[in-house]
Structures are given as C-alpha cells and as structure tokens.
Design a protein around this motif. Structure first.
Motif, PDB file in Angstrom:
ATOM      1  N   LYS A   6       0.837  -1.204   0.000  1.00  0.00           N
ATOM      2  CA  LYS A   6       0.000   0.000   0.000  1.00  0.00           C
ATOM      3  C   LYS A   6       0.875   1.259   0.000  1.00  0.00           C
ATOM      4  O   LYS A   6       0.623   2.198  -0.757  1.00  0.00           O
ATOM      5  N   ARG A   7       1.920   1.282   0.832  1.00  0.00           N
ATOM      6  CA  ARG A   7       2.835   2.430   0.868  1.00  0.00           C
ATOM      7  C   ARG A   7       3.477   2.652  -0.501  1.00  0.00           C
ATOM      8  O   ARG A   7       3.593   3.781  -0.966  1.00  0.00           O
ATOM      9  N   GLY A  12       3.840   8.722  -5.411  1.00  0.00           N
ATOM     10  CA  GLY A  12       3.576   9.349  -6.692  1.00  0.00           C
ATOM     11  C   GLY A  12       2.126   9.762  -6.922  1.00  0.00           C
ATOM     12  O   GLY A  12       1.818  10.391  -7.924  1.00  0.00           O
ATOM     13  N   LEU A  13       1.227   9.397  -6.007  1.00  0.00           N
ATOM     14  CA  LEU A  13      -0.166   9.816  -6.156  1.00  0.00           C
ATOM     15  C   LEU A  13      -0.324  11.247  -5.647  1.00  0.00           C
ATOM     16  O   LEU A  13       0.448  11.719  -4.813  1.00  0.00           O
ATOM     17  N   SER A  14      -1.327  11.929  -6.125  1.00  0.00           N
ATOM     18  CA  SER A  14      -1.542  13.322  -5.745  1.00  0.00           C
ATOM     19  C   SER A  14      -1.924  13.447  -4.275  1.00  0.00           C
ATOM     20  O   SER A  14      -2.411  12.503  -3.654  1.00  0.00           O
ATOM     21  N   GLU A  15      -1.723  14.620  -3.747  1.00  0.00           N
ATOM     22  CA  GLU A  15      -2.101  14.905  -2.359  1.00  0.00           C
ATOM     23  C   GLU A  15      -3.607  14.730  -2.179  1.00  0.00           C
ATOM     24  O   GLU A  15      -4.058  14.249  -1.137  1.00  0.00           O
ATOM     25  N   ASP A  45     -10.233   0.189  -7.740  1.00  0.00           N
ATOM     26  CA  ASP A  45      -9.564   0.789  -6.595  1.00  0.00           C
ATOM     27  C   ASP A  45      -8.279   1.458  -7.095  1.00  0.00           C
ATOM     28  O   ASP A  45      -7.456   0.823  -7.749  1.00  0.00           O
ATOM     29  N   VAL A  46      -8.108   2.738  -6.816  1.00  0.00           N
ATOM     30  CA  VAL A  46      -6.959   3.491  -7.309  1.00  0.00           C
ATOM     31  C   VAL A  46      -5.639   2.979  -6.727  1.00  0.00           C
ATOM     32  O   VAL A  46      -4.580   3.150  -7.342  1.00  0.00           O
ATOM     33  N   ILE A  47      -5.687   2.296  -5.597  1.00  0.00           N
ATOM     34  CA  ILE A  47      -4.465   1.792  -4.965  1.00  0.00           C
ATOM     35  C   ILE A  47      -4.150   0.362  -5.415  1.00  0.00           C
ATOM     36  O   ILE A  47      -3.058   0.068  -5.869  1.00  0.00           O
TER      37      ILE A  47
END
Length: 149
Positions: A6-7, A12-15, A45-47
């Motif tokens: 998950k980390r 690189g994903l947006s805030e 799921d974006v992750i």
C-alpha cells in the motif's frame, strides 16, 4: 494487500488522492473526474487496481459525485459506521486496499434503491475497450446482452 504494498502504491499519487483515500476527505461536488462520465467500463480501486464498480450500475444522482447502485461484487467493499460531521452515515471502503471510497445512502434507484456516492479520487476508470489488455477480461461479460451470453 500488505501495508508495504500500500505504501508503495501511494508513492507518486496526488495529495488529493492521499487525503481522500487515507484520511477520509471528500472532493468537491461537480469538480471531479467521474461525476458526469458516461463511457462503458469498470472503476477500480486506485491503490490496488481491484474492480469495484461497473458503468452499467452508474447513474446520475444529481449530487456531483459518481453514483452507483451496487458494487461489482459484494465482497469488493466493506462498510463502517461514520458519525463524523454530526451525522450518521455508512462509509464505503475498498476491501482490497482498505481505503475510503465514499458513502452509501438508501435514496438510490432500482434495482437496489441504494446510492454508492464515491469520490473520483478513490477510483480509476478502465474503458471497456482496454479491459482485456489490462487484465480485466473476466469482467467483460458485464457488458454482454442476454443474447450474447
């Protein structure tokens, strides 16, 4: 999905994505990627990339966020009571990456009467035309007519 995975996925994903998925923030209505998106495909799921919702179950609830009548599979999401902001709501989280997706309400349309009100930042759209190439071919049957099945 492990915490380490998950980390790594969060790098690189947006805030905005991090605030919504990890800290239960909410994006502004009508100012997000999928509130009026109508292309055929699935939302993952974006992750973790695990399938969550189908465009077949998406509808315009007029709320400014993407709304769905149901998840692709019941096991794709988990539910938790959310009593923040002086309200009682049901939070919807991804089973796979344990991220905040949005909330579910009982003011939806048939066939379920539910409205899964989901933050665009928590999901990623996979167009029907790219599903097979990206490893989601098992979900193409969602878009077949009864005659094609």
């Amino acid at each position: 999905m492990t915490e380490q995975e998950k980390r790594e996925a969060l790098k690189g994903l947006s805030e905005t994505v991090i605030q919504i998925t990890q800290f239960k923030a909410t994006e502004r209505p009508f100012h997000n990627a999928y509130w009026d998106h109508e292309e055929e495909g699935i939302y993952v799921d974006v992750i973790s990339g695990k399938p969550l919702f189908s465009s077949k179950d998406k509808f315009d609830a007029g709320c400014g966020w993407p709304s769905f009548t149901k998840p692709i599979e019941d096991e794709a999401v988990i539910y938790e009571l959310d009593e923040s902001h002086f309200m009682k709501r049901v939070e919807v989280k991804s089973q796979f990456a344990d991220i905040h997706l949005g909330h579910v309400f009982d003011d939806g349309i048939e066939p379920t009467g539910l409205r899964y009100c989901i933050n665009s930042a928590s999901i990623k759209f996979i167009p029907k035309s790219q599903m097979a190439a990206l490893g989601y071919e098992a979900y193409l049957d969602l878009f077949q007519t009864e005659d094609e099945k």
